[in-house]
Write an enzyme that holds these catalytic residues in place. Structure first.
Site, PDB file in Angstrom:
ATOM      1  N   LYS A 195      67.640  30.198 -93.140  1.00 27.86           N
ATOM      2  CA  LYS A 195      68.110  29.173 -93.238  1.00 27.86           C
ATOM      3  C   LYS A 195      67.329  28.000 -94.148  1.00 27.86           C
ATOM      4  O   LYS A 195      66.667  27.566 -93.537  1.00 27.86           O
ATOM      5  CB  LYS A 195      68.657  28.507 -91.834  1.00 27.86           C
ATOM      6  N   GLU A 270      54.975  25.987 -88.214  1.00 33.89           N
ATOM      7  CA  GLU A 270      53.885  25.278 -89.058  1.00 33.89           C
ATOM      8  C   GLU A 270      54.628  24.110 -89.267  1.00 33.89           C
ATOM      9  O   GLU A 270      55.511  23.669 -90.021  1.00 33.89           O
ATOM     10  CB  GLU A 270      53.826  26.210 -90.339  1.00 33.89           C
ATOM     11  N   CYS A 304      51.972  19.859 -96.315  1.00 31.94           N
ATOM     12  CA  CYS A 304      51.375  19.792 -95.043  1.00 31.94           C
ATOM     13  C   CYS A 304      49.862  19.841 -94.824  1.00 31.94           C
ATOM     14  O   CYS A 304      49.735  18.957 -94.079  1.00 31.94           O
ATOM     15  CB  CYS A 304      51.941  20.812 -94.237  1.00 31.94           C
ATOM     16  N   GLU A 404      52.334  10.775 -90.104  1.00 30.22           N
ATOM     17  CA  GLU A 404      52.607  11.435 -91.241  1.00 30.22           C
ATOM     18  C   GLU A 404      53.396  10.748 -92.433  1.00 30.22           C
ATOM     19  O   GLU A 404      54.785  10.523 -91.986  1.00 30.22           O
ATOM     20  CB  GLU A 404      53.125  13.021 -90.791  1.00 30.22           C
TER      21      GLU A 404
HETATM   22  P1  NAD Z   1      62.801  19.248 -91.088  1.00 32.91           P
HETATM   23  O1  NAD Z   1      61.934  19.779 -89.671  1.00 32.91           O
HETATM   24  O2  NAD Z   1      63.506  18.025 -91.075  1.00 32.91           O
HETATM   25  O3  NAD Z   1      63.463  20.393 -91.369  1.00 32.91           O
HETATM   26  C1  NAD Z   1      63.026  21.831 -91.656  1.00 32.91           C
HETATM   27  C2  NAD Z   1      64.094  22.708 -91.736  1.00 32.91           C
HETATM   28  O4  NAD Z   1      64.612  22.736 -90.257  1.00 32.91           O
HETATM   29  C3  NAD Z   1      65.523  22.476 -92.434  1.00 32.91           C
HETATM   30  O5  NAD Z   1      65.872  23.657 -93.168  1.00 32.91           O
HETATM   31  C4  NAD Z   1      66.227  21.738 -91.494  1.00 32.91           C
HETATM   32  O6  NAD Z   1      67.805  21.973 -91.860  1.00 32.91           O
HETATM   33  C5  NAD Z   1      66.049  22.697 -90.229  1.00 32.91           C
HETATM   34  N1  NAD Z   1      66.556  21.980 -89.055  1.00 32.91           N
HETATM   35  C6  NAD Z   1      66.559  20.723 -88.628  1.00 32.91           C
HETATM   36  N2  NAD Z   1      66.671  20.340 -87.477  1.00 32.91           N
HETATM   37  C7  NAD Z   1      66.924  21.635 -86.604  1.00 32.91           C
HETATM   38  C8  NAD Z   1      67.362  22.336 -85.617  1.00 32.91           C
HETATM   39  N3  NAD Z   1      67.594  21.256 -84.720  1.00 32.91           N
HETATM   40  N4  NAD Z   1      67.662  23.532 -85.510  1.00 32.91           N
HETATM   41  C9  NAD Z   1      67.040  24.358 -86.537  1.00 32.91           C
HETATM   42  N5  NAD Z   1      66.778  24.114 -87.654  1.00 32.91           N
HETATM   43  C10 NAD Z   1      66.669  22.619 -87.740  1.00 32.91           C
HETATM   44  O7  NAD Z   1      61.557  19.251 -92.019  1.00 32.91           O
HETATM   45  P2  NAD Z   1      61.395  18.590 -93.524  1.00 32.91           P
HETATM   46  O8  NAD Z   1      61.683  17.059 -93.398  1.00 32.91           O
HETATM   47  O9  NAD Z   1      62.425  19.540 -94.488  1.00 32.91           O
HETATM   48  O10 NAD Z   1      59.977  19.091 -94.172  1.00 32.91           O
HETATM   49  C11 NAD Z   1      59.093  18.467 -93.941  1.00 32.91           C
HETATM   50  C12 NAD Z   1      58.036  18.497 -92.804  1.00 32.91           C
HETATM   51  O11 NAD Z   1      57.633  19.957 -92.805  1.00 32.91           O
HETATM   52  C13 NAD Z   1      56.852  17.770 -92.689  1.00 32.91           C
HETATM   53  O12 NAD Z   1      56.377  17.277 -91.498  1.00 32.91           O
HETATM   54  C14 NAD Z   1      55.728  18.731 -93.207  1.00 32.91           C
HETATM   55  O13 NAD Z   1      54.125  18.521 -92.509  1.00 32.91           O
HETATM   56  C15 NAD Z   1      56.077  19.949 -92.591  1.00 32.91           C
HETATM   57  N6  NAD Z   1      55.584  21.155 -93.347  1.00 32.91           N
HETATM   58  C16 NAD Z   1      54.573  21.928 -92.856  1.00 32.91           C
HETATM   59  C17 NAD Z   1      54.045  23.190 -93.202  1.00 32.91           C
HETATM   60  C18 NAD Z   1      52.857  23.635 -92.614  1.00 32.91           C
HETATM   61  O14 NAD Z   1      52.579  24.941 -92.999  1.00 32.91           O
HETATM   62  N7  NAD Z   1      52.394  23.419 -91.597  1.00 32.91           N
HETATM   63  C19 NAD Z   1      54.347  23.230 -94.657  1.00 32.91           C
HETATM   64  C20 NAD Z   1      55.228  22.599 -95.382  1.00 32.91           C
HETATM   65  C21 NAD Z   1      55.968  21.594 -94.676  1.00 32.91           C
END
Ligand code: NAD
Length: 510
Positions: A195, A270, A304, A404
């Site tokens: 997804k 992550e 991240c 963040e």
């Molecule tokens: P997000 O959590 O909003 O969304 C990530 C994914 O989760 C999307 O595909 C979204 O549709 C899905 N999602 C949202 N709500 C959900 C639910 N209730 N159930 C299942 N899936 C759901 O994150 P974002 O805004 O897309 O990405 C930015 C974040 O990602 C930042 O906090 C960043 O630090 C983190 N990130 C972490 C790493 C790492 O390796 N630690 C790498 C890249 C990004």
């Protein structure tokens, strides 16, 4: 200059050709090797971060599509899990070859979909291929275990793929991050329902098509598009899905853990970060400066492991931050397909508002806000372009030092000595990466040991070596990727104990 302009034109031309298909036809789910719309025919619009233009419609999935994809992944599982590792290796190398062949296409589509500068997206596409190659090579030995003999028994372990898994990814560098999760899952013998993030869904489609072209059997990699609250949530609740590999916000990780609890899902997270770069006065300050700038202002700061806090020892603090303030005025902000661009437009209006809200917060908290050069073009009313920023005069209790921001924004905090540096570094909810600059060897070891993070780089920018563990502590994540750590997540370990003689068996009730 002429060269760079012509490459920009070439990139624009390439992008318009490769984006045509997304503009002309809705992007559909890819389930069991076939493109299909949602049962409800619902779609959502995908907009460009560059100018807000409509890039195309995307199928919006929910329960029925997730169920179809989970069934397809279940039906394909046994055959894929028992495909010899050498054969999985061959197919996954084919995937890598096709990624390399189509790297330019992937890079321009990703650049327009996310706003990330093309210079980084070219490298990210190729890194996607490297991820596939690395995990492909581990496939033949993935099931291998240990022999643990005792005088009476031979114990041996082996591993087998856990089953169909969900991979849920964010929008910041979606192609590379998807390969980082999907490649080890496939190498382990799992089947996948992916997804992708709704703000950047296109390259997930390219990856799934490449995988089919490379010979991956239908049903082994499925893609369901849609919102997190619907498609994502249903996927994490589906009983056929055995584990969820998730990259995204910490808050979403908490939701997913709760959603997966009734079906006892294994989870790997992550999540977010507020990573400190600690610069001691004895460090090579020019290299520390270059690395700090690179790690926060590349990838739009939407990274991240970005160096979002720089902790500088008091005796060199003013000199270091003055240089930082000067350097950010030289960082080119521009169209993401322009090869000279470093900072492109941020992904979405909501995200721009979130990032920019911290400028007011910084001022209210008493910090000094330094801005880099702004976008020189005609950004329009709803511009997603944000000039790089630096906050100085910050202290550890401020929101700009703790939260963040996930944009091209750096918070600088002075410290007096090693104890204070460690205390400030650890004074956040996150614990992903830490960067340490010092020429004192024993201090480097000591401070590395005291940092509450999953990864430390000493006198180094974030250089990845794929066999090493990647992941965070506290609100930055659960579990590790990389090397064999990935296989431990996507596989179950079984122990077999064989009696090698006539060990004593207690006779009860005689
Ligand atoms: P997000 O959590 O909003 O969304 C990530 C994914 O989760 C999307 O595909 C979204 O549709 C899905 N999602 C949202 N709500 C959900 C639910 N209730 N159930 C299942 N899936 C759901 O994150 P974002 O805004 O897309 O990405 C930015 C974040 O990602 C930042 O906090 C960043 O630090 C983190 N990130 C972490 C790493 C790492 O390796 N630690 C790498 C890249 C990004």
């Amino acid at each position: 200059m002429a060269d760079s302009n012509s490459t920009f034109d070439q990139n624009l031309d390439l992008a318009s050709r490769h984006l045509d298909r997304f503009a002309n036809n809705p992007t559909l789910h890819l389930i069991n090797g076939a493109q299909q719309p949602s049962a409800s025919a619902a779609t959502f619009a995908n907009y460009s971060p560059i100018d807000g233009g409509h890039l195309g419609e995307v199928a919006s999935g929910d329960g029925p599509e997730v169920d179809l994809a989970a069934r397809a992944a279940t039906d394909a599982f046994e055959a894929w899990a028992t495909t010899p590792g050498e054969e999985r290796r061959r197919i996954l190398h084919n995937v890598a070859d096709l990624i390399v062949d189509r790297a330019k296409q992937i890079a321009v589509v990703e650049s327009v979909d996310t706003g990330q500068a093309i210079r980084f997206m070219n490298a990210a596409a190729v890194r996607g291929a490297a991820n596939f190659r690395y995990f492909a090579d581990q496939a033949p030995a993935a099931a291998d275990g240990k022999a643990l003999p005792t005088p009476d028994h031979l114990n041996y372990t082996s591993r087998r793929a856990i089953g169909p898994v969900a991979v849920i990814t964010p929008w910041n560098t979606p192609f590379m991050l998807s390969t980082w999760k999907i490649a080890p899952a496939l190498a382990a013998g799992c089947t996948v329902v992916h997804k992708p993030a709704e703000w950047s869904p296109f390259t997930a489609q390219l990856l799934a098509e490449i995988a089919l072209d490379a010979g991956l059997p239908p049903g082994v990699l499925n893609v369901v598009h849609g919102m997190g609250e619907t498609a994502g949530k249903t996927l994490t609740e589906h009983p056929a899905i055995k584990a969820v590999a998730f990259v995204g916000e910490s808050q979403t990780g908490s939701l997913i853990q709760a959603q997966g609890a009734p079906t006892l899902k294994r989870v790997h997270f992550e999540l977010g970060g507020k990573n400190p770069v600690i610069v001691f006065a004895d460090a090579d300050l020019e290299r520390a400066l270059d690395a700090t700038i690179f790690m926060i202002y590349s990838l739009n700061g939407e990274r991240c492991t970005s160096s979002s806090r720089v902790l500088v020892q008091q005796s060199v603090h003013d000199e270091f931050t003055e240089k930082l303030a000067k350097r950010i005025r030289t960082i080119p902000v521009g169209h993401p397909l322009d090869p000279s661009t470093v900072v492109g437009p941020l992904i979405h209006r909501n995200h721009v508002q979130k990032v920019c809200s911290y400028f007011a917060t910084a001022a209210e908290e008493g910090a000094i806000v330094h801005r880099g050069t702004d976008y020189a073009g005609q950004p329009g009313e709803d511009s997603h372009y944000v000039a790089p920023a630096l906050f100085t005069g910050a202290s550890r209790g401020m929101r700009i030092a703790k939260e963040e921001i996930f944009g091209p924004v750096l918070t600088a905090i002075p410290f007096a000595d090693e104890d204070e540096a460690v205390a400030v570094a650890n004074d956040v909810e996150y614990g992903l990466a830490g960067y340490l600059w010092t020429n004192d060897l024993t201090r480097a070891h000591r401070v590395s040991d005291r940092l509450d993070v999953g990864m430390v780089w000493v006198n180094s920018q974030n250089v990845r070596h794929l066999p090493t563990p990647f992941g965070g502590v506290k609100r930055s994540g659960i579990g590790r990727d990389g090397g064999d750590w990935s296989f431990d997540f996507y596989m179950d370990t079984k122990n077999v104990a064989i009696a090698t003689g006539t060990h004593r068996i207690p006779k009860l009730y005689q």
